[in-house]
Write an enzyme that holds these catalytic residues in place. Structure first.
Site, mmCIF file in Angstrom:
data_model
loop_
_atom_site.group_PDB
_atom_site.id
_atom_site.type_symbol
_atom_site.label_atom_id
_atom_site.label_comp_id
_atom_site.label_asym_id
_atom_site.label_seq_id
_atom_site.Cartn_x
_atom_site.Cartn_y
_atom_site.Cartn_z
ATOM 1 N N ASP A 7 0.855 -1.176 0.000
ATOM 2 C CA ASP A 7 0.000 0.000 0.000
ATOM 3 C C ASP A 7 0.898 1.235 0.000
ATOM 4 O O ASP A 7 2.045 1.177 0.471
ATOM 5 C CB ASP A 7 -0.921 0.005 1.220
ATOM 6 C CG ASP A 7 -1.894 1.172 1.183
ATOM 7 O OD1 ASP A 7 -2.745 1.207 0.273
ATOM 8 O OD2 ASP A 7 -1.808 2.057 2.059
ATOM 9 N N GLU A 9 1.012 5.737 0.448
ATOM 10 C CA GLU A 9 0.394 7.014 0.796
ATOM 11 C C GLU A 9 1.076 8.081 -0.056
ATOM 12 O O GLU A 9 2.278 7.984 -0.345
ATOM 13 C CB GLU A 9 0.549 7.330 2.280
ATOM 14 C CG GLU A 9 -0.106 6.321 3.212
ATOM 15 C CD GLU A 9 -1.606 6.182 3.038
ATOM 16 O OE1 GLU A 9 -2.234 7.134 2.512
ATOM 17 O OE2 GLU A 9 -2.157 5.138 3.414
ATOM 18 N N HIS A 57 -3.792 10.738 5.923
ATOM 19 C CA HIS A 57 -2.732 9.909 6.497
ATOM 20 C C HIS A 57 -1.951 10.574 7.634
ATOM 21 O O HIS A 57 -1.179 9.898 8.329
ATOM 22 C CB HIS A 57 -1.749 9.439 5.409
ATOM 23 C CG HIS A 57 -1.245 10.533 4.505
ATOM 24 N ND1 HIS A 57 -0.574 11.634 4.961
ATOM 25 C CD2 HIS A 57 -1.308 10.651 3.157
ATOM 26 C CE1 HIS A 57 -0.238 12.398 3.938
ATOM 27 N NE2 HIS A 57 -0.679 11.834 2.830
ATOM 28 N N HIS A 150 -5.105 6.455 7.761
ATOM 29 C CA HIS A 150 -4.454 5.567 6.809
ATOM 30 C C HIS A 150 -2.952 5.516 7.104
ATOM 31 O O HIS A 150 -2.336 6.516 7.451
ATOM 32 C CB HIS A 150 -4.659 6.075 5.379
ATOM 33 C CG HIS A 150 -6.056 5.932 4.884
ATOM 34 N ND1 HIS A 150 -6.358 5.613 3.587
ATOM 35 C CD2 HIS A 150 -7.234 6.052 5.526
ATOM 36 C CE1 HIS A 150 -7.675 5.562 3.440
ATOM 37 N NE2 HIS A 150 -8.224 5.830 4.610
ATOM 38 N N ASP A 155 -2.272 -0.559 6.562
ATOM 39 C CA ASP A 155 -3.249 -0.926 5.545
ATOM 40 C C ASP A 155 -2.811 -2.178 4.793
ATOM 41 O O ASP A 155 -3.659 -2.997 4.386
ATOM 42 C CB ASP A 155 -3.456 0.233 4.568
ATOM 43 C CG ASP A 155 -4.273 1.362 5.193
ATOM 44 O OD1 ASP A 155 -4.648 1.232 6.375
ATOM 45 O OD2 ASP A 155 -4.521 2.368 4.512
#
Length: 230
Positions: A7, A9, A57, A150, A155
């Site tokens: 994942d 960000e 985030h 997040h 995640d």
């Protein structure tokens, strides 16, 4: 079978407009079981952090200012993912940012042939339902109570659990265990059959004394049904 759940960000939604990758988290799966190996890194995007992205985030420009550039850590990331399939939620978004960053520092793209998108899997399994990570974790009973904002590694950990559920990983494991158990039973039965001793058939015919006692008992019955005319 080795797979990487990952994942990212970012500072926004579009790398072509100047948005950058600021965090990546990877989980290694071996035969759909987390191996314990992970990769996690923050990157300095060399630009400001929009408020909308920060609200998602919580990674501020001040926090990221002393972090390495993506180019400085790209090889370590590539060494971790190797040539394994890469699993992500809404994978084209993550692949788009990953390949944009790789291109900026002179590395080759990661082939889209390696992409496994859990959103696409979820849409096939649950058409018309919500397919966000939160919604799917709720559907499959995956605890996300610790997910306040997040985070790439967090995640990825949730997505690893979800991917196992979406692909029937636990059921697959159970089925293999059942087949192994059946093979053991078959082997034991075969072995037992091979060594079982041969015994003579048992005789169950009534003796003369037993027949005589039975006839005496029948003679005491009054008008038995089997002697009456229909």
């Amino acid at each position: 079978m080795r797979e990487i759940i990952f994942d990212t960000e970012t500072t926004g939604f579009d790398p072509a407009s100047g948005d950058r990758l600021v965090e990546i988290g990877c989980i290694e799966l071996i035969n759909r079981v987390p191996s314990g190996r992970t990769f996690h890194a923050y990157y300095n995007p060399q630009r400001d952090m929009p408020a909308a992205a920060f609200n998602v985030h919580g990674l501020s420009s001040d926090f990221l200012r002393d972090k390495p550039l993506f180019a400085d850590g790209a090889q370590a990331l590539l060494d971790f993912i190797e040539d394994s399939p890469l699993v992500a939620h809404n994978a084209r978004f993550d692949f788009g940012f990953l390949n944009h960053e790789l291109k900026l520092c002179g590395h080759a793209d990661v082939s889209l042939d390696r992409m496994i998108d859990t959103v696409a899997i979820a849409r096939t399994l649950h058409p018309g339902a919500k397919h966000s990570l939160d919604a799917l974790c709720t559907r499959y009973g995956i605890d996300r109570s610790h997910r306040v904002k997040h985070g790439a590694l967090l995640d990825a950990e949730l997505l690893a659990q979800l991917y196992i559920e979406l692909t029937g990983g636990r059921q697959i494991g159970l089925g293999l265990a059942q087949e192994e158990a059946k093979e053991i039973v078959r082997a034991e039965l075969t072995e037992t059959t091979m060594v079982r001793p041969v015994r003579p058939a048992r005789v169950f015919t009534a003796s003369a004394a037993e027949l005589e006692r039975h006839a005496a008992f029948v003679a005491t019955l009054k008008e038995p049904l089997w002697l009456q005319e229909a």
